[in-house]
Scaffold this active site. Structure first.
Site, short mmCIF file in Angstrom:
data_model
loop_
_atom_site.label_atom_id
_atom_site.label_comp_id
_atom_site.label_asym_id
_atom_site.label_seq_id
_atom_site.Cartn_x
_atom_site.Cartn_y
_atom_site.Cartn_z
N HIS A 126 0.82 -1.21 0.00
CA HIS A 126 0.00 0.00 0.00
C HIS A 126 0.85 1.26 0.00
CE1 HIS A 126 -3.23 -2.85 0.74
NE2 HIS A 126 -3.94 -1.95 0.09
N GLU A 153 -12.22 -10.31 -5.23
CA GLU A 153 -10.77 -10.39 -5.00
C GLU A 153 -10.38 -11.71 -4.34
OE1 GLU A 153 -9.53 -7.10 -2.50
OE2 GLU A 153 -11.37 -7.16 -1.33
N ASN A 184 -5.16 -6.99 -7.05
CA ASN A 184 -4.02 -7.05 -6.13
C ASN A 184 -4.16 -8.26 -5.21
OD1 ASN A 184 -3.63 -4.61 -7.32
ND2 ASN A 184 -4.18 -3.39 -5.54
N ASP A 185 -5.36 -8.43 -4.67
CA ASP A 185 -5.59 -9.59 -3.81
C ASP A 185 -5.94 -10.83 -4.62
OD1 ASP A 185 -5.10 -8.89 -1.09
OD2 ASP A 185 -6.79 -7.53 -1.18
N ARG A 222 1.25 -10.74 -1.59
CA ARG A 222 1.49 -9.63 -2.52
C ARG A 222 2.73 -8.80 -2.22
NH1 ARG A 222 -3.98 -6.13 -1.61
NH2 ARG A 222 -2.86 -4.25 -2.15
N CYS A 257 -10.52 -2.40 -9.89
CA CYS A 257 -9.80 -1.34 -9.18
C CYS A 257 -8.42 -1.81 -8.70
CB CYS A 257 -10.64 -0.81 -8.02
SG CYS A 257 -11.09 -2.08 -6.85
C1 PEP Z 1 -7.21 -5.16 -4.63
O1 PEP Z 1 -7.07 -6.07 -3.83
O2 PEP Z 1 -6.97 -5.26 -5.84
C2 PEP Z 1 -7.66 -3.83 -4.17
C3 PEP Z 1 -7.93 -2.87 -5.02
O3 PEP Z 1 -7.73 -3.61 -2.83
P1 PEP Z 1 -6.46 -3.31 -1.91
O4 PEP Z 1 -5.27 -3.10 -2.81
O5 PEP Z 1 -6.78 -2.13 -1.09
O6 PEP Z 1 -6.36 -4.57 -1.11
MG MG Z 2 -7.87 -5.93 -1.79
#
Ligand code: PEP
Ligand code: MG
Length: 565
Positions: free
Chosen positions: A183, A425, A448-449, A459, A496
């Site tokens: 993050h 996710e 991402n997840d 990750r 996203c």
């Molecule tokens: C994701 O997991 O792709 C996501 C957008 O959420 P975060 O990155 O906040 O876990």
């Molecule tokens: Mg996520």
């Protein structure tokens, strides 16, 4: 030159501020001269009190409230009685006396039944920490107020550190640890700050005030750069600026392919302050508001009113444009100290996000009511993170329903038909997408997840980061399943995760039929340009070919070939 891994593009010049995690060793000693120790303690306490008074004078809002509460605690005689006793009667050195004296008070507060009072234990621990820092002559750096052109150097920035960072004055970030999709890296990209990780021993190599130049693309760091090096970096910077100028013509255009297929190009934000950045970058809405940053930027649980004001600010600033607020997604790599989350062996597979909210109904309802109340001021939707089953979606929706009833009873207005969506996710959610789609209004795929859970690669774990890839055919099949599930039920499907803003990946996503792309706003103009060059038909054909491939390597090669056409 020192080399690391570039995780956020750009060139930065500035002076370093080193953030070291302090490991103190507090020795227990008995002294001959307790008066000296008492003097040392009183001086340290006096300095901390004075610093806090100065902060109270200049602060406003929540910070002022918190710091005023600290002052009151510090001026309370009972707080220091135990420490004074340990010095005068037990003849302990000041450092040890502070440690045990404050700890006994902290323990009393921790054991109180009243949740608010128990929460004060954390404030007292913070005060103890600041007094000890004085006694050990350590420098505490306030990362919320930095000098212009600061290059932050740290072992690792926690997500909550990053949430507090004074971004306008940061011109670069260098860390020893951390991955591309941590993050902290995502936040650096949002704020267009060059960042480099994996710089071993960085906190030893650099000293406070060193002049450095960094290249966030190549991962190169120059300590005391020569005139020639500065000139070369300035040249790269100018080229990057020129490339950005060429994108200017995509500012006012609709996001569509060359053959007229329109998609939504929206942005991810972490705080209301990010809205200005994304509007400057021409985002058509907010596809993901990571609401947890509001919680992480605060020393205490934000109240319904505080959250309402933040959501209302975003809603108003965005006007008619859509804004998707994701409910609290903590746990995993996002800690909330005041929640005292249990230590877990596998935090990414643990007590996080919707699981935590469904288990803390009061906390969840506070947030939902704040969003509902703010919904009247703009075009807000609610999104639940980490949904793995239909029961979780139903439970979350039931709690939302209860919130609506409670607001109705109090005659508090909100948008009755506010849209409710979920993040896809977790592979199990993608696999049952068609069932989930019948019970919600939209999906947003969180790659991402989704990648980490599909290929079983954490990750942020750099050691196995070569296995963490969106090109894995398993990941692509799950993305397809989510989009098809949404479309069969007549709802829209966005994305996203970071993959949505990857130029190489975009043609495939267009081919699979993705409706909305939510990304770091720095990628918006570039993505609009890329989309305008594509033909939907070609992308569909590309998607069909990619779906037949069996390895990440082949998928990546195919996408690279396509991008060169
Ligand atoms: C994701 O997991 O792709 C996501 C957008 O959420 P975060 O990155 O906040 O876990
Ligand atoms: Mg996520």
């Amino acid at each position: 030159m020192i080399i690391g891994k570039g995780v956020s593009t750009g060139i930065g010049f500035g002076n370093t501020v080193i953030l070291k995690s302090q490991e103190r060793k507090i020795e227990k000693k008995t002294v001959e001269n307790p008066e000296n120790e008492m003097k040392k303690f009183k001086e340290a306490l006096g300095q901390v009190t004075k610093e806090t008074e100065t902060i109270v004078e200049s602060a406003s809002g929540t910070e002022k409230e918190i710091m005023s509460a600290y002052l009151m605690i510090m001026k309370d005689e009972t707080l220091i009685q135990e420490t004074e006793n340990a010095i005068t009667n037990l003849k302990y050195n000041a450092e040890y006396a502070v440690e045990i004296g404050f700890n006994s008070v902290i323990q009393i507060f921790e054991n109180m039944d009243d949740e608010y009072m128990a929460g004060r234990a954390r404030d007292i621990a913070d005060i103890k920490n600041r007094i000890l820092a004085k006694l050990f002559n350590e420098q505490i750096i306030n990362i919320s107020e930095l000098k212009p052109n600061t290059i932050i150097v740290a072992t690792e920035l926690t997500t909550s550190d990053t949430a507090k960072l004074d971004f306008k004055n940061v011109s670069g970030i260098i860390t020893e640890l951390g991955g591309t999709n941590s993050h902290t890296s995502i936040m650096a990209r949002t704020h267009a700050i060059p960042a480099i990780t994996k710089v071993g021993e960085a906190t030893r190599i650099f000293h406070n005030g060193d002049y450095v130049a960094i290249n966030g693309d190549s991962g190169e760091i120059y300590l005391n750069p020569t005139q020639k090096e500065i000139e070369e970096l300035e040249k790269i910077k100018k080229e990057q600026e020129k490339e950005n100028e060429e994108l200017e013509k995509y500012r006012d255009s609709v996001t569509k392919t060359a053959d007229g297929y329109v998609v939504e190009l929206v942005a991810n934000i972490g705080t209301p302050a990010d809205v200005e950045i994304i509007l400057r970058n021409t985002a058509e809405g907010v596809g993901l508001f990571r609401s947890e940053f509001l919680y992480m930027d605060s020393e205490n649980m934000p109240t319904e009113e505080q959250q309402f004001l933040a959501y209302k600010e975003v809603a108003e600033k965005m006007g008619d444009r859509p804004v998707i607020i994701r409910t609290l997604d903590v746990g995993g790599d996002k800690d909330l100290k005041y929640l005292q989350l249990p230590k877990e062996d596998n935090p990414f597979l643990g007590y996080r996000a919707i699981r935590l909210c469904l288990d803390n109904i009061t906390l969840f309802k506070t947030q939902l009511k704040a969003i509902l109340r703010a919904s009247k001021y703009g075009n807000l939707s609610i999104m639940f993170p980490m949904i793995s089953s239909i029961e979780e979606l139903r439970n979350a929706k039931n709690i939302l329903r209860e919130c609506k009833i409670e607001l109705d009873e109090q005659d508090i207005p909100y948008k009755k038909n506010i849209k409710v969506g979920i993040m896809i996710e977790i592979p199990s959610a993608a696999l049952i997408a068609s069932g989930l789609a019948k019970e919600c209004d939209f999906f947003s795929i969180g790659t991402n997840d989704l990648i980490q859970y599909t290929v079983a690669v954490e990750r942020g774990n750099e050691k196995i980061s070569n296995l963490y890839t969106k090109f894995h055919p398993g990941v692509i099949k799950l993305i397809k399943q989510a989009i098809d599930g949404a479309h069969d039920a007549g709802i829209f499907c966005g994305m996203c995760g970071e993959a949505a803003g990857d130029e190489l990946f975009i043609p495939l996503l267009i081919g699979l039929g993705l409706d909305e792309f939510s990304m770091n706003s720095n990628n918006i103009l570039k993505s609009r340009k890329r989309i305008s060059e594509l033909e939907k038909y070609d992308c569909k054909e590309l998607a069909e070919q990619v779906l037949k491939l069996n390895s990440a390597e082949e998928v990546e090669r195919k996408l690279r070939e396509f991008s060169k056409r």
